[in-house]
Write an enzyme that holds these catalytic residues in place. Structure first.
Site, mmCIF file in Angstrom:
data_model
loop_
_atom_site.group_PDB
_atom_site.id
_atom_site.type_symbol
_atom_site.label_atom_id
_atom_site.label_comp_id
_atom_site.label_asym_id
_atom_site.label_seq_id
_atom_site.Cartn_x
_atom_site.Cartn_y
_atom_site.Cartn_z
ATOM 1 N N GLU A 146 40.120 47.857 38.179
ATOM 2 C CA GLU A 146 40.139 48.486 39.502
ATOM 3 C C GLU A 146 40.995 49.750 39.531
ATOM 4 O O GLU A 146 40.896 50.550 40.453
ATOM 5 C CB GLU A 146 40.616 47.488 40.565
ATOM 6 C CG GLU A 146 40.236 47.903 41.964
ATOM 7 C CD GLU A 146 40.485 46.827 43.009
ATOM 8 O OE1 GLU A 146 40.492 47.182 44.197
ATOM 9 O OE2 GLU A 146 40.664 45.654 42.637
ATOM 10 N N GLU B 161 44.324 45.406 36.737
ATOM 11 C CA GLU B 161 43.465 44.714 37.707
ATOM 12 C C GLU B 161 42.025 44.526 37.220
ATOM 13 O O GLU B 161 41.088 45.047 37.807
ATOM 14 C CB GLU B 161 43.483 45.436 39.050
ATOM 15 C CG GLU B 161 44.858 45.502 39.693
ATOM 16 C CD GLU B 161 44.814 46.112 41.082
ATOM 17 O OE1 GLU B 161 44.065 45.564 41.920
ATOM 18 O OE2 GLU B 161 45.500 47.114 41.313
ATOM 19 N N HIS C 195 38.490 42.945 37.013
ATOM 20 C CA HIS C 195 37.676 42.128 37.921
ATOM 21 C C HIS C 195 36.394 41.676 37.222
ATOM 22 O O HIS C 195 36.376 40.678 36.539
ATOM 23 C CB HIS C 195 37.402 42.889 39.214
ATOM 24 C CG HIS C 195 38.566 42.954 40.135
ATOM 25 N ND1 HIS C 195 39.072 41.851 40.776
ATOM 26 C CD2 HIS C 195 39.347 44.000 40.523
ATOM 27 C CE1 HIS C 195 40.114 42.197 41.525
ATOM 28 N NE2 HIS C 195 40.304 43.498 41.383
#
EC number: 4.2.99.-
Length: 299
Positions: free
Chosen positions: A288, A272, A274
Site C-alpha cells: 500500500e 503494508e 495486502h
C-alpha cells in the site's frame, strides 16, 4: 507450529514502484492479456503493468476500487467499496460499472463463480451478490456478519470469510447459506482461497493464524509466531503451498498443506502488504506504500 524465518537475497525479491504512496496499491490479479492488473484504492483507479517492459497504465474508475479478479468474459472485474458499485474493465481499458440491488452495501470481495457469473460480497449489508456478464444483478443474504473475501470452492459452492461473524460461510449458487464458527474468539477472518488439497484456506487477521476448512466443515488453525502479524490475503502458489501477506509485520508467509510455516521479510516492516497473486511463475503482492513486490518461489 513449525515456523522458520528466512531472508530473501536480492535475486529472490524485487520491488517495483508503481504509484505514489498516497495511491494505495491494494489487490492484484493476472489478466487474460498476461499483464498484472491492480487496484489503487485511494486514487480511484485500476492499473496495468505490462509483462514485457513493466510500463504502468492507469485507468480512472469509481471510488475505492478494492479486490480485482479475472472474469470468464476476458475482462477484469473489481469491487468499488466507496462507490458501492461493481466495476468491469477490458484489457483495452474500456470501463463499465454496475449497481448492486442494496445501496451503500460496501462491496469488497469478488471472484468468478462456478456458474459463469461473478460473485461479490456486500460487507456493510451482510449480503452476497451475483452479476452476470451482461450486468444482471441478484443478491442473497450472507450466512453471517460482514462477509469479506470469497472464492469458488471445489464443491461447486462459494466460500467466504465472515469477518465480524467470526466464521467461514458457504453459499450455494441458489443462495443456501451455512456458517462454520471459528474456534478462536476474535479471529476476524479476511482472505480465503481454494488450496491444492481440496480444502479452503483463510487468514485470521485478528488472531495471527492461518486456517483450513474442508468442504464438510472440519476446521484447523495454525498460529503464526507473531500474533500481531495480521495476515490479510492468501493465494495458492505454484509449488503446492499457500502464500499469504502479513500486513502488520511487512512480511510474506508460506504454509504447506501439512501446516509448516515459513515467513519472509519484505524491504520494510511498514510497507503494508495486502493482496497477493501468482503471475509469471512468481508471487506478487501489492504494497500500500506504492509498490508491487515480486517474490521468486523457491524450488
Amino acid at each position: 507450529m513449525n515456523e522458520i524465518n528466512e531472508s530473501y537475497d536480492t535475486d529472490s525479491v524485487r520491488e517495483f514502484t508503481v504509484s505514489d504512496a498516497d495511491a494505495g496499491p491494494y489487490a492484484l490479479a493476472e489478466g487474460p492479456d498476461g499483464a498484472l492488473w491492480f487496484t489503487l484504492v485511494h486514487r480511484g483507479a485500476v492499473a496495468r503493468r505490462d509483462p514485457d517492459d513493466g510500463r504502468v497504465t492507469v485507468h480512472p474508475v469509481g471510488d475505492g476500487p478494492t479486490v480485482i479478479a479475472p472474469g470468464p468474459d476476458g475482462a477484469l472485474w473489481f469491487t468499488e467499496y466507496r462507490a458501492h458499485r461493481i466495476g468491469r474493465i477490458t484489457p483495452e481499458g474500456h470501463y463499465a460499472s454496475f449497481a448492486p440491488l442494496t445501496p451503500e452495501g460496501g462491496p469488497f470481495g469478488i471472484t468468478a463463480g462456478p456458474d459463469g457469473a461473478m460473485w461479490f460480497t456486500l460487507s456493510s449489508a451482510d449480503r452476497v451478490g451475483r452479476v452476470t456478464m451482461d450486468g444482471e444483478v441478484t443478491e442473497h443474504p450472507a450466512p453471517g456478519a460482514f462477509p469479506s473475501a470469497l472464492t469458488a470452492g471445489p464443491d461447486g459452492a462459494l466460500w467466504c470469510t465472515l469477518n465480524q461473524g467470526n466464521a467461514i460461510g458457504r453459499l450455494t449458487p441458489d443462495g443456501h447459506g451455512t456458517a462454520y464458527p471459528l474456534p478462536t474468539p476474535g479471529a476476524a477472518p479476511v482472505g480465503i482461497a481454494a488450496g491444492p488439497d481440496g480444502a479452503l484456506w483463510f487468514t485470521e487477521i485478528g488472531a495471527g493464524r492461518i486456517g483450513r476448512i474442508t468442504v464438510t466443515g472440519d476446521l484447523t488453525e495454525y498460529p503464526l509466531s507473531d500474533p500481531a502479524a495480521r495476515p490479510h490475503a492468501v493465494t495458492a502458489g505454484p509449488n503446492g503451498a499457500l502464500w499469504f501477506t502479513e500486513w502488520g509485520s511487512g512480511r510474506v508467509g508460506r504454509i504447506t498443506v501439512d501446516g509448516r510455516v515459513t515467513s519472509y521479510p519484505l524491504s520494510r516492516t511498514d510497507c503494508e502488504p495486502h493482496g497477493i497473486a501468482v503471475h509469471d511463475g512468481a508471487l506478487w503482492c501489492a504494497l500500500e506504500t506504492g509498490s508491487l513486490a515480486r517474490i521468486q518461489v523457491p524450488a
